[in-house]
Write an enzyme that holds these catalytic residues in place. Structure first.
Site, PDB file in Angstrom:
ATOM      1  N   ARG A  16       1.050  -1.283  -0.036  1.00  0.00           N
ATOM      2  CA  ARG A  16      -0.167   0.017   0.007  1.00  0.00           C
ATOM      3  C   ARG A  16       0.801   1.226   0.073  1.00  0.00           C
ATOM      4  O   ARG A  16       0.595   2.153   0.613  1.00  0.00           O
ATOM      5  CB  ARG A  16      -1.122  -0.060   1.239  1.00  0.00           C
ATOM      6  CG  ARG A  16      -2.268  -0.978   1.200  1.00  0.00           C
ATOM      7  CD  ARG A  16      -2.947  -0.775   2.244  1.00  0.00           C
ATOM      8  NE  ARG A  16      -2.463  -1.312   3.571  1.00  0.00           N
ATOM      9  CZ  ARG A  16      -2.825  -0.994   4.820  1.00  0.00           C
ATOM     10  NH1 ARG A  16      -3.863  -0.495   4.809  1.00  0.00           N
ATOM     11  NH2 ARG A  16      -2.197  -1.246   5.759  1.00  0.00           N
ATOM     12  N   GLU A 674     -26.647   8.401   0.869  1.00  0.00           N
ATOM     13  CA  GLU A 674     -25.659   9.643   0.481  1.00  0.00           C
ATOM     14  C   GLU A 674     -26.396  10.297  -0.414  1.00  0.00           C
ATOM     15  O   GLU A 674     -27.040   9.883  -1.427  1.00  0.00           O
ATOM     16  CB  GLU A 674     -24.364   8.899  -0.236  1.00  0.00           C
ATOM     17  CG  GLU A 674     -23.459   9.840  -0.846  1.00  0.00           C
ATOM     18  CD  GLU A 674     -23.762  10.452  -2.038  1.00  0.00           C
ATOM     19  OE1 GLU A 674     -23.517  11.714  -2.110  1.00  0.00           O
ATOM     20  OE2 GLU A 674     -24.436   9.724  -2.879  1.00  0.00           O
ATOM     21  N   HIS A 703     -16.208  12.032   2.664  1.00  0.00           N
ATOM     22  CA  HIS A 703     -15.091  11.538   1.733  1.00  0.00           C
ATOM     23  C   HIS A 703     -14.196  12.768   1.322  1.00  0.00           C
ATOM     24  O   HIS A 703     -13.267  12.566   0.538  1.00  0.00           O
ATOM     25  CB  HIS A 703     -15.346  10.778   0.451  1.00  0.00           C
ATOM     26  CG  HIS A 703     -16.220   9.459   0.890  1.00  0.00           C
ATOM     27  ND1 HIS A 703     -17.455   9.342   1.143  1.00  0.00           N
ATOM     28  CD2 HIS A 703     -15.639   8.192   0.998  1.00  0.00           C
ATOM     29  CE1 HIS A 703     -17.912   8.136   1.360  1.00  0.00           C
ATOM     30  NE2 HIS A 703     -16.864   7.541   1.293  1.00  0.00           N
TER      31      HIS A 703
END
Length: 764
Positions: A16, A674, A703
């Protein structure tokens, strides 16, 4: 000779690396040069990993999202970020997440936070892309610099490069008109830019370009089918060869169309459209390549190589060098390397293949097709042994679980009373104000939480110490919520590493990787659990944590669960039985948890189904079957409770208009969704459908690091009130707050609670 190639490689790095580099850059803890250097290092490493293939992709690497990359290549930037000074990368991150790095926002007055681009799911995957935005006046201008630079890197690395780009029709298909204009009307303006991009590739010495048109596996209206003809006829004078790539499904009525387009090759996803390969071989002109996606690019099970060769060998004899083989789609959707997984159960590990192993499988198939099976006999024998081991393993099949699924009947999915009667009982118990406030479940995963979890897994912190650390974090979440004045609290999920993995770890039939990370969006990575066998719940999973949290407050505390459909869709799922059967098994297991929470006195239980729509087949004709078992699975999970227990569910980043009736059929007392990035556009579904129960439209885009103002939240709720009666509206964020920082969360929720009070005052 059969040609081997790949449609795309995971970009995040085996450890990652991209995630951590991005987050350091956004926090101004590293420089732009360091981030770009890390990107170049990852690209070189990934190309090295693909050596042995005849063609490797260039352009599959993105710092956030490949669709956003295409928008920048085409010069299609939202008006709100045009004219900002600073590096292109600054604008790129502003569109992606609302702002660039903290250090790049010194000129806050002119270049501070903006509204982030809308984000939604990439077809039926758990990958999120940034939605292209269009208006009638949208123009396009080519910026090929990203691709030209990466081609130069590939040449320096000795790579035979195949640039990959999103095709013009799919690009328009993926986008959203911000006015009443027709996206297709932009095609004449878009095609010259694509033509110029292909000319740029030709000038760089490129022979083949992969042009992705996955919209072809969906149900296209006639105008969109004609758009493909128009587009590729306009590009026919190109000086490069085009491989038209389709994936994720069957072409069906678009197959003949795809075969007739003036391109040089067609890629078909043979995992999902195996039956169409023979027809494509017949219909493609004799000078065209047929690329067959023979390795599953979306799951982690080993390929039955012998079975694959049984049908590939006749095809190879027919097509000869016109046959190409590849994974079914980009390997973006699987982890990088199984070799890192030294703690996985050896038997189960022998059944798996991650991205690098899938490329090895591809090379074995090519060896068998080009030099005969004897040349790869050992590899074929090892593959056959692994396939047989999995088939015969008693760990996969549990007769008691299968018997329980056989006994499922309609009564399991029915509440005792209709919503109106339940709502009255719940109201008298919960005694909530108008516009009740809550959050979706998780609170920030702090450094202390991560440290305690890491020490616990490493054996440096005993069970008692770990539980004490998690209780401290739960108490902190409860006290913060009380101070904020929220009406229905959550325990914050400090003990949970992931909303699916946490439950999978406690269910029989699951196993877990250490490093099996997959990108979800930007720097957000998930580690899907591996559902390998029949599912059952040995013991309660959440009751202790929730009842502890409830003991700390007199306010209602939500029990937080992940629903069966989301657990299924966000796992690597066994492929030896229908997905519906696995989902019913999960439903029975989570139902037991719901009933245990109710017995423990929990009066509000949220069962998240964030991925319900994600699992929809790409063709509408197949929706009813999926929705029938998906909705039934949720109802089995949720509807064994008494009327007085309030059931919530949560869904994120989904368009609901076309399945709103099925969502209503779930019969949750409250649904949260959302809506903030779409400026409440998702609530258009409720214009023509009278949703019967309560709903919380998300007003805080979690986000993005941007903090919503009180006035902004009030305005969003006013829009919601035009569609939903005020007495059935809740006020909440879009999603869980796990990825945010407390420094962002506190002011955002403060504004949210203040907005709810303003709404109440106006209503009184």
């Amino acid at each position: 000779m059969v040609t081997t190639h790949n449609l795309g490689f995971p970009r995040i790095g085996a450890k990652r690396e991209l995630k951590f580099a991005l987050e350091n850059y956004w926090k101004a803890q590293s420089s732009r040069d360091a981030l770009q250097a890390l990107g170049a290092q990852l690209r070189r490493r990934h190309w090295e990993s693909q050596r042995g293939l005849d063609l490797a992709p260039v352009g599959d690497f993105a710092f956030y999202d490949q669709v956003l990359d295409m928008s920048f290549t085409l010069g299609n930037l939202p008006e709100r970020v045009q004219g900002f000074h600073g590096d292109v990368l600054d604008n790129y991150f502003r569109v992606a997440r609302g702002r660039s790095s903290q250090g790049g926002e010194d000129h806050a007055a002119c270049c501070g936070g903006v509204a982030a681009g809308e984000m939604t799911k990439w077809f039926d995957t758990n990958y999120h892309y940034i939605v292209p935005e269009f208006t009638a006046s949208t123009g396009f201008s080519l910026d090929p610099s990203r691709l030209v630079a990466q081609l130069a890197e590939a040449r320096a690395a000795g790579v035979t490069a195949k640039p990959m780009i999103i095709g013009p029709v799919t690009y328009l298909w993926l986008g959203k008109a911000k006015d009443d204009s027709d996206r297709l009307a932009l095609l004449p303006k878009l095609l010259p830019v694509y033509g110029a991009l292909l000319d740029t590739f030709a000038s760089q010495g490129v022979e083949w370009v992969q042009i992705d048109e996955p919209a072809l596996v969906t149900e296209l209206p006639p105008a969109w089918q004609q758009a493909f003809v128009t587009a590729y006829e306009a590009l026919e004078t190109r000086r490069v060869k085009l491989l038209l790539a389709t994936y994720f499904g069957q072409l069906q009525n678009n197959l003949s169309l795809a075969c007739k387009l003036p391109v040089d090759g067609l890629h078909i996803d043979a995992i999902n459209a195996r039956d169409e390969v023979a027809q494509a071989a017949r219909e493609l002109p004799a000078d065209r390549v047929l690329s067959v996606g023979v390795i599953n690019g979306r799951n982690i099970w080993k390929t039955d190589l012998t079975a694959a060769l049984e049908w590939l060998e006749p095809l190879a004899r027919t097509l000869g060098s016109r046959l190409w083989i590849a994974p079914s789609c980009s390997l973006l959707h699987v982890p990088v390397d199984l070799e890192s997984e030294q703690k996985l159960d050896p038997e189960i590990r022998s059944w798996l293949a991650f991205a690098l192993q899938k490329l090895d499988e591809l090379k074995v198939l090519a060896g068998a097709l080009n030099q005969g099976r004897a040349s790869v006999a050992d590899a074929l024998a090892a593959s056959a042994a692994a396939i047989q081991s999995r088939r015969a393993s008693p760990r996969v099949n549990n007769p008691a679980v299968k018997a329980a699924v056989e006994k499922i009947d309609a009564s399991l999915g029915k509440r005792a009373s209709i919503y109106g009667q339940r709502a009255s009982k719940q109201s008298s118990i919960l005694n909530l104000p108008a516009y009740p406030t809550t959050t979706i479940g998780s609170f920030p995963q702090t450094a202390d939480i991560r440290h305690a979890r890491s020490e616990y897994k490493a054996g440096k912190l005993d069970d008692a110490g770990y539980r004490a650390a998690m209780r401290r974090e739960i108490e902190r979440s409860v006290r913060e919520q009380e101070a904020l004045g929220l009406d229905v609290l959550v325990h914050g999920e400090a003990e949970r590493n992931d909303m699916v993995e946490y439950f999978g770890e406690q269910l029989d039939g699951y196993t877990f990787s250490q490093f099996g990370w997959v990108q979800s969006y930007g720097s957000r990575c998930v580690k899907p659990p591996i559902l390998f066998g029949d599912i059952s719940r040995p013991k309660a999973m959440t009751v202790e944590w929730i009842t502890y949290a409830q003991s700390l407050t007199n306010k209602p505390m939500k029990g937080m669960l992940t629903g069966p459909v989301t657990i299924l869709n966000w796992s690597f799922v066994r492929d030896d039985q229908p997905r519906s059967v696995s989902c019913y098994q999960l439903a029975l297991a989570i139902r037991d948890e719901v009933l245990d929470l109710e017995k423990a006195g929990v009066r509000v239980i949220q069962i998240d189904e964030a991925a319900l729509r994600e699992g929809l087949p790409l063709r509408r004709a197949q929706w009813n079957e999926y929705l029938q078992w998906a909705v039934e699975s949720f109802r089995i999970t949720a509807n064994g409770v008494r009327d007085e227990t309030q059931i919530h569910t949560h869904m994120c980043y989904s368009e609901f208009n076309d399945i709103i009736a099925s969502i209503a059929d779930m019969d949750a007392d409250v649904i949260t969704i959302e809506t903030s990035r779409s400026d409440m556009e998702l609530l258009d579904a409720f214009d023509n459908f009278k949703y019967p129960n309560e709903i919380g439209p998300g007003v805080y885009d979690i986000h993005s690091p941007n903090i919503p103002t009180q006035d902004h939240i009030v305005q969003l709720m006013k829009k919601a009130g035009e569609r939903i009666p005020a007495e059935r509206l809740w006020v909440n964020p879009d999603c869980g707050l796990k990825t945010r920082q407390w420094e962002e969360v506190i002011p955002a929720l403060t504004n949210m609670v203040a907005a709810a009070k303003t709404l109440r005052n106006r209503a009184s």
